[in-house]
Write a protein that holds these residues in place. Structure first.
Motif, short mmCIF file in Angstrom:
data_model
loop_
_atom_site.label_atom_id
_atom_site.label_comp_id
_atom_site.label_asym_id
_atom_site.label_seq_id
_atom_site.Cartn_x
_atom_site.Cartn_y
_atom_site.Cartn_z
N PRO A 121 39.52 42.01 32.00
CA PRO A 121 39.81 41.98 33.35
C PRO A 121 39.39 40.84 34.05
O PRO A 121 38.28 40.35 33.95
N TYR A 122 40.33 40.05 34.81
CA TYR A 122 40.03 39.25 35.75
C TYR A 122 39.28 38.02 34.97
O TYR A 122 38.66 36.88 35.64
N GLU A 123 39.69 37.84 33.60
CA GLU A 123 39.02 36.62 32.99
C GLU A 123 39.29 35.28 33.47
O GLU A 123 38.54 34.49 33.20
N ASN A 124 40.71 35.31 34.02
CA ASN A 124 40.73 33.85 34.43
C ASN A 124 40.24 33.43 35.85
O ASN A 124 40.27 32.47 36.54
N VAL A 125 39.54 34.55 36.47
CA VAL A 125 38.97 34.41 37.63
C VAL A 125 37.17 34.54 37.70
O VAL A 125 36.41 33.76 38.05
N LEU A 126 36.70 35.68 36.90
CA LEU A 126 35.35 35.70 36.82
C LEU A 126 34.89 34.75 35.62
O LEU A 126 35.46 34.67 34.61
N ASN A 127 33.47 34.50 36.06
CA ASN A 127 32.89 33.61 34.80
C ASN A 127 32.25 34.38 33.86
O ASN A 127 31.04 34.75 34.00
N TYR A 128 32.83 34.82 32.86
CA TYR A 128 32.30 35.72 32.08
C TYR A 128 31.13 35.04 31.24
O TYR A 128 30.06 35.92 30.89
#
Length: 271
Positions: free
Chosen positions: A130-137
């Motif tokens: 989820p949101y991997e293109n936004v959050l810095n995992y």
């Protein structure tokens, strides 16, 4: 979809046990879930979890399988078990790293881990989170290739205290993005209307001010609509989304849910 009361209970557990410091997290790695056919009541399909949970149990299983065997590399501070626990969320909150693997497909383990302040360990090659293109995992999670499952615990033990505390601190910064706070507060309003009082858990939730799941989803959709590189190559006049004056008039996206929607639409309608 969980009932409101279920989300309330998750929220209560999160507020009460989900913020333990590193020193109080005694379990290095934790995973509790179906581990496949080697265990009683395990799923029989080889394809279940893409075989990931089965491989994990073979190496690190902490509960005896049907043959009475533990994992080849079982360790005292590693829990990999199919046995249901009434203290599931407390056990996650007492762990440093928590497994995030597929089940039949989607799995809620990422949310479980983050909401209890545990560093997610993701093993699912080629699957976006989820949101991997936004959050810095990379700042708050660990992703390990499936072929490295036998080396999982060795890899996790390789993180020093500074690195672990860094990731735990970043989990604390983003955990509310995985919390359905506004939905829970609707339940609080319902209880206030019906019973005439607000419980302690609702008071605690009122203190939470960061963006929750819904706000994050809107932000991600806004990003995809306006910022993804491929859209610049389409070569079409932009007749969608918010007008420029709306983006520059002090209407930050994170506050949209707090504004009067009718006033907002009147000022910034796209038609």
């Amino acid at each position: 979809m969980l009932e409101p009361r279920a989300w309330v209970m998750i929220g209560i557990r999160t507020c009460s046990v989900g913020h333990k410091p590193h020193e109080k997290r005694k379990t290095l790695f934790y995973f509790n879930g179906n581990l496949g056919p080697a265990y009683d009541h395990g799923r029989p399909e080889d394809s279940y979890s893409m075989g990931i949970r089965q491989k994990l149990a073979e190496e690190f299983g902490s509960s005896p399988n049907k043959e009475g065997k533990l994992g080849k590399q079982h360790a005292k501070d590693v829990i990999v078990t199919p046995l249901r626990s009434d203290n599931y969320h407390v056990e996650i909150a007492s762990s440093v790293f928590c497994g995030v693997f597929p089940g039949d497909g989607w799995s809620g383990r990422l949310e479980d881990s983050v909401l209890q302040g545990c560093i997610p360990v993701v093993i699912q090659d080629g699957i976006f989170l989820p949101y991997e293109n936004v959050l810095n995992y990379d700042s708050f999670a660990v992703r390990i290739p499936e072929e490295e499952i036998p080396n999982l615990i060795k890899i996790l033990r390789g993180f020093n205290d500074t690195e672990i505390k860094f990731k735990l601190a970043n989990v604390q910064k983003i955990w509310q993005r995985f919390l359905y706070r506004d939905s829970i507060m609707l339940e609080a309003e319902r209880q206030k209307t019906v019973f005439g009082h607000v419980d302690d858990w609702a008071v605690e939730f009122l203190k939470l001010t960061e963006d929750d799941v819904f706000t994050t989803l809107i932000q991600v959709l806004h990003y995809k609509l306006h910022s993804e590189p491929w859209r610049k190559q389409v070569g079409m006049n932009k007749t969608f989304g918010l007008r420029k004056q709306c983006l520059g008039n002090g209407w930050p996206l994170r506050n949209l849910r707090n504004q009067d929607s009718n006033v907002f639409l009147a000022m910034c309608k796209t038609g």
